[in-house]
Structure formats: C-alpha cells, structure tokens
Design an enzyme around this catalytic site. Structure first.
Site, PDB file in Angstrom:
ATOM      1  N   ARG A  17       0.666  -1.100  -0.115  1.00  0.00           N
ATOM      2  CA  ARG A  17       0.034   0.008   0.034  1.00  0.00           C
ATOM      3  C   ARG A  17       0.937   1.335   0.144  1.00  0.00           C
ATOM      4  O   ARG A  17       0.621   2.193  -0.800  1.00  0.00           O
ATOM      5  CB  ARG A  17      -0.893  -0.035   1.349  1.00  0.00           C
ATOM      6  CG  ARG A  17      -1.941   1.206   1.133  1.00  0.00           C
ATOM      7  CD  ARG A  17      -2.667   1.300   2.451  1.00  0.00           C
ATOM      8  NE  ARG A  17      -3.555   0.297   2.798  1.00  0.00           N
ATOM      9  CZ  ARG A  17      -4.405   0.199   3.827  1.00  0.00           C
ATOM     10  NH1 ARG A  17      -4.463   1.180   4.679  1.00  0.00           N
ATOM     11  NH2 ARG A  17      -5.184  -0.824   3.820  1.00  0.00           N
ATOM     12  N   HIS A  46      -8.197  -3.858  -7.421  1.00  0.00           N
ATOM     13  CA  HIS A  46      -7.996  -3.077  -6.145  1.00  0.00           C
ATOM     14  C   HIS A  46      -9.357  -2.686  -5.297  1.00  0.00           C
ATOM     15  O   HIS A  46      -9.907  -1.678  -5.571  1.00  0.00           O
ATOM     16  CB  HIS A  46      -7.311  -1.633  -6.514  1.00  0.00           C
ATOM     17  CG  HIS A  46      -6.627  -1.028  -5.206  1.00  0.00           C
ATOM     18  ND1 HIS A  46      -5.400  -1.378  -4.647  1.00  0.00           N
ATOM     19  CD2 HIS A  46      -6.839   0.110  -4.512  1.00  0.00           C
ATOM     20  CE1 HIS A  46      -5.084  -0.656  -3.876  1.00  0.00           C
ATOM     21  NE2 HIS A  46      -5.807   0.249  -3.655  1.00  0.00           N
ATOM     22  N   TYR A  65     -17.637  13.566 -13.693  1.00  0.00           N
ATOM     23  CA  TYR A  65     -17.586  14.797 -14.382  1.00  0.00           C
ATOM     24  C   TYR A  65     -16.297  14.757 -15.320  1.00  0.00           C
ATOM     25  O   TYR A  65     -16.098  15.378 -16.399  1.00  0.00           O
ATOM     26  CB  TYR A  65     -17.701  15.856 -13.455  1.00  0.00           C
ATOM     27  CG  TYR A  65     -18.955  15.968 -12.960  1.00  0.00           C
ATOM     28  CD1 TYR A  65     -20.269  16.141 -13.505  1.00  0.00           C
ATOM     29  CD2 TYR A  65     -18.945  16.256 -11.370  1.00  0.00           C
ATOM     30  CE1 TYR A  65     -21.360  16.301 -12.940  1.00  0.00           C
ATOM     31  CE2 TYR A  65     -20.272  16.217 -10.745  1.00  0.00           C
ATOM     32  CZ  TYR A  65     -21.413  16.329 -11.604  1.00  0.00           C
ATOM     33  OH  TYR A  65     -22.615  16.391 -10.791  1.00  0.00           O
TER      34      TYR A  65
END
Length: 748
Positions: free
Chosen positions: A35, A81, A126
C-alpha cells in the site's frame, strides 16, 4: 485467550498477546509492501500500478479519446484494487496534476484541482482521462515477457507484479507514503540528469556518489522555485538517503512592485496571500500596501505585492516574508523504498540507481529472451513451410487422400507437430509462387535477428550498450530542462518589529490620569489637546514611530511599548493600566522615547540619580522592571534627556532655591539602582521638607527655565557660571523671588 480455528475445523486456544502480535504484524507488512511504499523497479505503489494497467487494458493510450474517469476507477476497484473509489480516484488525480507530478502519468480533461487547492478536483463522473505519453515508458514492454503475472484479489484475472519501466520513474516523479513504523518522501528529479547519472553508473559501476552528483545536481520540482540548500547538504542527503531540501519562491521587481513567479513545491498561492494578509491585519507588516493574485493560464503563478512606498527595501521585505510564510520551506527527504529483494529500506543515491539498473538489465534480458523464443519458433515454422512449398504437389495429395494427414506429413517429410499443423492451416492463397519468396525473405531477416539477439544476450558489453542507447533515446523523447534553480543562500531571517515600522516623527503624550496617545510630528503642543474631564497634560516626549516609548511610574519601575501601537492623538488615548500592571498605588509620572543608545537622567527628590542608556528602560514584562530605587519619603522626578553626555551641563535645583551646575560627565553611568548624590541637602533642611525638585541636562546653546509657581527665570549657558560647583555640593541660592522653586525645564 483467543480461540483460533485450525484447517481441520477444531479450535486451538492461543494467548491474546500472541494473536494480536501476529495479526498486527500481518497488517503492518501488508501496509508496507502492498500500500504505502513504492518499488524501486517501476517507482509505483500498488494502487498506482493498477490504475496504469487498467487504463492500458481499457485502451486509454495517449492517442486514444478521453473516457470518463469513473469508468477507469470502476475497472480498477472491480478487477484489481478492492478499496474505496474515492481513494482510488484521488490517486489517479494526483498522477494527472502537473503541479504535483514532474512527469504526469495521466492526461486529465476537466477539473483536476489547482495549486491553490489540489483536492478541489471535480467528481469522477464529471472528469475524463487517458494515459499521458510518458506512461508509455512503463507499459511499452509489458507484453514482451518482461513482467511476472500474479492473480488478482479474487483469482479470476492476472495482473503484473511490476511494470517494465524503461526509466527510473521513482526518482523522476518521486513519491510519498506513510506505512507502519516507516515513511517515504522522495522528491522528483530531472529526467535528463537522472539518465545521465544512470549511463555513467552503467558504464562504470565503481562510480561514487560524488561523481553521480556531478550529473544529478539536486531535486527538480514541477512548480520550479529555488533550491537554496548548500551543496554540502544536498551531497549529504544523497549519501545517507535522508535529510531535507530547502526551497524558496522566485520573485522579481517590476517597477515598484514585487512579482512572485514561482512557489515551492505543494505551496498554495492562496495560503501564502492569506499568511501575508494576516500579518498586515495584525499591523505587523506595515511595509505592504496591497496584495493581488494575477495568476492566469498564461502566468500560472503571478502574485503581486505592492510596497507602501518606494523607500521600502524590497530585498529585506522579501527576506522577512521568506522567514514568516510558506514562500520558503523545507521538504523532508527519505529514500525509503522496496528493493528488488522485496524488502523495504533506506537507500542512498548510488544504491537506488544500482538497484534500478539491475532491474532494468533483468527486464531487457527477459525481453530479448522472449523475442528470441518467438524468433526461433517462427523460424521453425518457416522451415516447415519451405519444405511444403518444395513438395507442394505431394503435400496436397496427402492432405486430399489421407484421413489423418498430420502424422503422414510428419513421417514423410520429417516434420514436427508444430510444423505439420502450420502447413495444414495454410490458406490456398498462400500457395502462390510469390509466397515462397516472402517466406525466404522473412526467414533471412529472422536469422539475422536471432544472431543479433544471441550475440547481445551472450555479451554483457552489448547488453549494456543496448540499455544505454534506449535510455538516451527516452531522454531525448521525454526529457526537458531543469525547472528548479539551484542557488545557494542562507536561510532567511525575519525583520525585527522595529525594522518593519516606518520611521516617522511622533510625540508621545501622557496625561495626569495615565492615558497615553501618540501624535504625528513634533510640532504639536500637547497642552492644547483635549483631555477627559478631570484630567490634564502630564508629560510628553518626541521620537520616531519605530522606537519604543518608555514610561516610569512613581515606584521607580519602567515599562516600554512600541510607539506605533499607541492610539492616535485625535482620540483621547487609552489607559496605560490596560497595557501594564503597576504596583498598587503607583501612578505613571514620566515618558521618554528615543533610540536604545540614547542617554537619559533618572533622579529622585532625595537628590540622588544616575545616567543610563534608554535601552535599560526597555522590558517586555507587563509588570515592568525596578529601575530607580527610591530613598524613604522621596518621589520620582521626570526623565531628563541627555543630549550631550560629554559637554552637557547637569543643573539641579531644590525647593528652597538652591541651584547647582556641573558637567554631566562627572556623574557615573549605571544600569539601575539608587544612583549617586547630585546635590547636597543637609539633614536639617531635609527634615524641614526641602527636596530636589528638578534635574536636567543643558547642551551648549540651550536655555534653562527655573519655575517658581507661575513665574520662571530664563538662564542661558553663560548665566549658569555663578552656580557651578562640584557634584554633591550644596549649590547657591537663586535671586529673590525664585527661592521657592517648583520645577526645572528646557526652553524650546
């Protein structure tokens, strides 16, 4: 105790301490390896690697059309993931921000944040995105046998363990991460400089860190700015793998204004303006009149600072801002990465480059071996096809007449199964005579390629040369000029408060009830100002607005306050008790203002006093400090300025009309205390109530005023000759009518 289930279904009792240690260690290792820390090979964390790979699988290359970011994020969290979509999207946005990444990996379309607020990006529904051209250096060799493939989280797909990076991306884009018990902070660097250092280390493995630093001058941040750390500090950073780099904004003079054109890495322009404005509002930065942000598309960073006047020292002003705002800041550096052995550790510059070159050598070797296998396999098939073309009629006959032509072909022409299968899959159009020439031409080309591949794999020097040539080609394609200037400077120092205040003439006025105010200029007449009912003028002193005003109370304690903080004389002022805490029963009785080295005379009505520097009256304590010790029954006299400590004449007068004059140089200079005897008042006269009512210092050309009630006697320098004596003498009587002296003063 904790119950732990075994594979057989039974439960074992395990001590809670052992279970907790094991569980936390597993979690810590997961955070470190899967990570938080990047790998030295491709310079990516797992989430970044999965985003890049998922985008390539979606066909979002640099030449493709942008697609909604939500589609990419959905693929990443659904296939590779299994974490939060917001965290995944934020990682993708970071790789698309040109002010965060030196060489962005993602090409974003839409609102991907701004330097003012990097996290102000629009929602993923968006924005649109695709891979940036630079990402090709991570993906170009992915399908060429260079990567190890591992199952995804649910075992239904395969994902690359590492990407086959053609460049040392870890140093180029840097990285930050916080794991369990460790962290990493790697600054970005210039591509051309890093490649140049790699080539030198590649050609001469014994190259030292000092020699590598001839190529890598220091970090190179995307926002530019200046790196002001010394060469020694930067060298120590690369030798140890940890340290700090000091950054500073770049500014230039445009007319009378200051234009800031580049900021340190990850510094918000809005925050810098906010920090400067806060100082202005707190009246701690009167040198600045206005601030503006004129940043636009053409000028990404353009902050304008307007000084109050053209007399402001812009260099000193900017040094102050560097010291008190984020215009100058330190960036922590910690080269903590996961190495080729899969273990995290802090590495110096040479170790990091050496590990990446080892990874690159392994990647190129695997790529060449993979290609060699393909070439050998193709040559094998081409040999079979040529046999078929030479015996085309017999081959066709066997295929037409035999139920199982494959084993017959293998036995008749000595073919392998692969060759026989390739012959059987030939299309009729490929049986033309022209195809034979094509096959022979392809075979010759592949033979030459095989020899070249085998020669390269068999020679370390040729392999090194190939790696070098590819590095140089990528540096030519993706490299650019350095953005961060390297300028060795000392760390900035903030200006003193008095240096920030403009030097203007002021008159500090104290009333009888202890109210204070400051009037601009020295021409004002304090006695003519308005005062509160029951209050009146007490004392005044002339100085500059950037000096400290000093106050003395009736207990002999001194206090000080910056003159520019005092209220204007257009108001009635403010009580000094609101700023200070004098002893009970004490009242403010005198004021003085001037430069710290100026001398003043402090005296008590008992006839004692001393000369001291004005800086001895300065104090930051709200309760002040004890300066003048008072004999029993005596009071504090007004502070008297000493204009000429060498030739000035000290004049003392008692309430019974005795006057004594002598050079002030006869009086020792002290820092505090009771002082020395200025004029002698015999014990009998003291008991009768005689006191010293005034002590002043007269410079050459000044006149002295001796007040007796409303009447005064004006005495010039020459008139004091009749009263000259030695310090601590009784002095001489003044003329009739002035034998009840009330105070002394200097004529204007």
């Amino acid at each position: 105790m904790s119950d732990q289930k075994t594979p057989s279904g039974d439960f074992d009792r395990v001590p809670l301490r052992t279970y907790a240690e094991r569980a936390y260690l597993d979690y810590a290792m997961y955070v470190v390896l899967d990570r938080a820390l990047p790998h030295v090979g491709d310079g990516l964390k797992p989430v970044q690697r999965r985003i890049i790979y998922a985008m390539s699988e979606l066909g979002l290359s640099a030449a493709a059309k942008h697609k909604k970011s939500a589609r990419t994020v959905g693929d990443v969290i659904g296939k590779f993931h299994p974490h939060g979509d917001s965290a995944c999207y934020e990682a993708m946005v970071l790789m698309a921000q040109p002010f965060s990444y030196r060489y962005p990996l993602v090409d974003g379309q839409g609102n991907f944040g701004s330097p003012d607020d990097p996290k102000s990006f629009a929602a993923m529904r968006y924005t649109e995105s695709r891979l940036a051209p630079y990402a090709r250096t991570l993906l170009a060799e992915l399908g060429q046998g260079t990567a190890d493939w591992v199952p995804n989280f649910d075992g239904t797909l395969k994902e690359p363990k590492l990407l086959p990076a053609r460049l040392p991306n870890l140093l180029l884009n840097g990285g930050q991460g916080i794991a369990v018990g460790m962290a990493t902070d790697i600054p970005p660097h210039n591509l051309r400089e890093v490649v140049s250092a790699c080539i030198r280390l590649l050609e001469r493995p014994s190259t030292s860190i000092e020699e590598l630093c001839e190529h890598i001058q220091g970090p190179d941040f995307p926002t530019g700015g200046e790196i002001i750390s010394s060469r020694e500090d930067i060298m120590a950073l690369y030798q140890t793998g940890h340290g700090a780099v000091r950054q500073r904004a770049i500014w230039e003079r445009e007319g009378e204004e200051v234009i800031i054109t580049a900021l340190p890495h990850q510094v918000s322009p809005a925050k810098v303006l906010e920090q400067i404005a806060a100082q202005m509002q707190a009246k701690k930065l009167p040198l600045i009149a206005d601030l503006r942000d004129e940043s636009d598309h053409e000028h990404p960073t353009r902050l304008v600072i307007v000084p109050r006047s053209n007399r402001v020292d812009l260099t000193a002003l900017m040094d102050h801002l560097f010291a008190t705002t984020d215009l100058e800041r330190s960036v922590r550096v910690n080269f903590n990465v996961i190495g080729n052995d899969g273990k995290p550790g802090v590495r110096n510059l040479r170790e990091m480059l050496k590990e990446w070159l080892a990874y690159r050598r392994q990647t190129v070797t695997r790529r060449l071996e993979h290609r060699l296998d393909q070439v050998v396999d193709r040559l094998h098939i081409l040999e079979g096809l040529l046999i078929a073309f030479l015996n085309i009629d017999e081959v066709i006959h066997i295929i037409r007449t035999e139920e199982e032509p494959k084993p017959v072909l293998m036995e008749r022409f000595g073919l392998t199964g692969t060759q026989a299968e390739a012959i059987l899959e030939l299309k009729l159009r490929h049986l033309a005579k022209l195809e034979e020439f094509k096959i022979r031409g392809e075979k010759d080309e592949l033979e030459a390629e095989r020899k070249n591949l085998e020669a390269t794999l068999g020679s370390a020097a040729r392999l090194t040369r190939l790696i070098r040539d590819e590095l140089m080609a990528d540096a030519e394609q993706y490299g650019d000029e350095r953005r961060s200037r390297l300028v060795q400077r000392e760390a900035a120092q903030a200006l003193k408060e008095t240096d920030l205040v403009p030097s203007e003439p002021v008159t500090v006025i104290v009333s009888e009830n202890g109210w204070v105010r400051a009037a601009k200029g020295h021409e004002i007449k304090p006695e003519e100002l308005n005062y509160r009912a029951g209050d009146d003028f007490l004392a005044a002193s002339r100085g500059r607005s950037n000096q400290l005003a000093c106050f003395l109370d009736t207990s002999g304690r001194s206090y000080s306050l910056p003159a520019h903080e005092l209220p204007s004389a257009r108001s009635l002022g403010e009580p000094l008790t609101g700023r200070f805490s004098p002893p009970s029963g004490a009242a403010f009785c005198s004021v003085a203002i001037g430069s710290p080295e100026e001398k003043v005379l402090l005296a008590s009505s008992a006839g004692y006093g001393f000369v001291t520097a004005l800086e001895n009256l300065h104090t930051r304590q709200k309760a002040g400090k004890q300066l003048l010790s008072l004999p029993a029954g005596s009071t504090v006299l007004p502070i008297a300025p000493v204009a000429d400590a060498e030739e000035g004449v000290l004049i003392c007068a008692t309430s019974e009309g005795y006057l004594l004059a002598y050079y002030v140089a006869e009086l020792p200079e002290l820092a505090r205390g009771k002082g020395n005897k200025l004029i002698n008042i015999p014990p009998k006269a003291r008991k009768a109530g005689e006191t010293m009512v005034g002590a002043i210092v007269v410079a050459s050309g000044q006149d002295c005023l001796v007040w007796a009630g409303q009447r005064y006697l004006r005495m010039s320098w020459s008139d004091t000759e009749n009263y000259w004596g030695e310090r601590a003498q009784r002095g001489r009587k003044l003329p009739r009518g002035f034998q009840k002296v009330t105070r002394l003063g200097l004529a204007d």
